[in-house]
Design an enzyme around this catalytic site. Sequence first.
Site, mmCIF file in Angstrom:
data_model
loop_
_atom_site.group_PDB
_atom_site.id
_atom_site.type_symbol
_atom_site.label_atom_id
_atom_site.label_comp_id
_atom_site.label_asym_id
_atom_site.label_seq_id
_atom_site.Cartn_x
_atom_site.Cartn_y
_atom_site.Cartn_z
ATOM 1 N N TYR A 107 1.289 -1.242 0.050
ATOM 2 C CA TYR A 107 -0.005 -0.042 0.041
ATOM 3 C C TYR A 107 0.553 1.474 -0.048
ATOM 4 C CZ TYR A 107 -4.012 -2.449 1.356
ATOM 5 O OH TYR A 107 -5.629 -3.269 1.504
ATOM 6 N N TYR A 146 -0.682 -9.842 0.744
ATOM 7 C CA TYR A 146 0.162 -8.978 1.440
ATOM 8 C C TYR A 146 0.019 -9.523 3.401
ATOM 9 C CZ TYR A 146 -3.524 -5.721 3.778
ATOM 10 O OH TYR A 146 -4.830 -5.368 3.914
ATOM 11 N N ARG A 156 -3.468 -11.097 3.783
ATOM 12 C CA ARG A 156 -4.729 -11.128 3.910
ATOM 13 C C ARG A 156 -5.075 -11.502 2.193
ATOM 14 N NH1 ARG A 156 -8.316 -7.555 4.252
ATOM 15 N NH2 ARG A 156 -8.639 -9.228 3.746
ATOM 16 N N HIS A 159 -8.060 -7.804 -2.322
ATOM 17 C CA HIS A 159 -9.054 -7.311 -2.009
ATOM 18 C C HIS A 159 -8.805 -6.239 -2.556
ATOM 19 C CE1 HIS A 159 -6.696 -6.902 1.573
ATOM 20 N NE2 HIS A 159 -6.989 -5.360 1.159
ATOM 21 N N HIS A 161 -10.632 -2.507 -1.292
ATOM 22 C CA HIS A 161 -12.035 -1.386 -0.386
ATOM 23 C C HIS A 161 -12.745 -0.583 -1.254
ATOM 24 C CE1 HIS A 161 -8.810 -2.794 2.984
ATOM 25 N NE2 HIS A 161 -8.856 -2.428 2.447
#
Lengths: 236, 198
Positions: A107, A146, A156, A159, A161
């Site tokens: 991120y 990640y 995770r 995905h 958000h």
Amino acid sequence: MRPNTPYTPRDWDSHPPYIVPDYRSTLLRGPKKPLIPLPHSLSELTGPVFGHDVVGPLDHDLTRNGVVNAEPLGERIIVTGKVMDEAGRPVPHTLVELWQANAAGRYVHRWDQHAAPLDPNFFGGGRTMTDAEGRYRFITIKPGAYPWGNHHNAWRPNHIHFSLFGPSFVTRLVTQMYFPGDPLLAFDPIYQGIPESARERLVSRFSLDVTEPMMALGYEFDIVLRGPRATPIDED
Amino acid sequence: MPKQTPSQTVGPYFAYGLTPQPYGREGIADGRVVDRTLSGAALAGHRITVTGRVLDGAKAPVIDAMIEIWQADAQGRYAHPADGREASFHGFGRTGTDGEGAFRIETIKPGPVAGADARPQAPHLNVAVFARGMPNHAYTRVYFSDETAANEADMVLNLVGPDRRNTLVAMLEKTAGGPVYRFDIRLQGEDETVFFDA
């Protein structure tokens, strides 16, 4: 839609509880006292209305809105779907915000210390408005998985958000879209915290119709927000 | 009939998506509700600041929460078709918490809004709290400590046991910079903030 009809309550058979013991940070952050039911007044029947002016021309295209000097790395995808209420009526002209990791699972957020590369040409945030039929469409890069610190070897699933408003403050929804066939879903306490009968609603569908030749794979993800409690009388 | 899409946490990394100003991007809102919604003309109403901290069940600051505010203007009008009147104020704010779990909202004090029983409610801000570790956002309200009579008559405050009502009332502190209301949000614990199934 009749604006002064109360909204259906949050369906707790669809949403995860506040405390999901396997998702450790819920343990001290989830309210434990019973929620107090709130009869709907104008405070709940209203909510922020955004115009198309909050959306810039590249905000829906994450393959272009962070470009410095080249295209972002990774697999281009199209994510599209329909925002509707529980009666299947479209939710038109509502803001959809989105954020995600890059193809390497990193991120842009300053706190993300995962030892995977940032992509100087990928920001990972965007927004758009639904059209008159409640449809939205983003172009982006498929996010990578990640690791996180919840438990040993925790990862995770891929995905994206999503944040939506809908017509009122009580129709607000923040959620995550997953990808079909992801083996990490079975091990993810955030996904597994959703009641079993509702989980698959967060898994997008691969669509060859949405896929564009020589350009990008297509995924469909429809979103259902709370709707007016009573079915309005057809007024035409 | 389609069923509601399940909620999921905002996670720890929502900031560059939802409150992206520090990343050099325009956001849809921030904590300066007044400045963002003024349309040139002076905005009627008393300017106030609402500040506080978000705390977890161990009284530790929640440094990765997001607060959203939705409120009426000083005349009690919402900028929304269900209200139908012309509001002078957009009324939406959004801010993350900082390294101390603190947030700060600069806005105007809202006027009274009709309640579900059609009687006026005490002035209040509608609040949604989001955070890593919260699979669903939580709804609460900010009432104001200098509205004693209105608060006593308020339908929603009267749904709350008298021992917990104070968790919904922001305490007025007069400062050189103007009125500041202090409102801490306790996600869990003996003095847990009242949250609504809104």
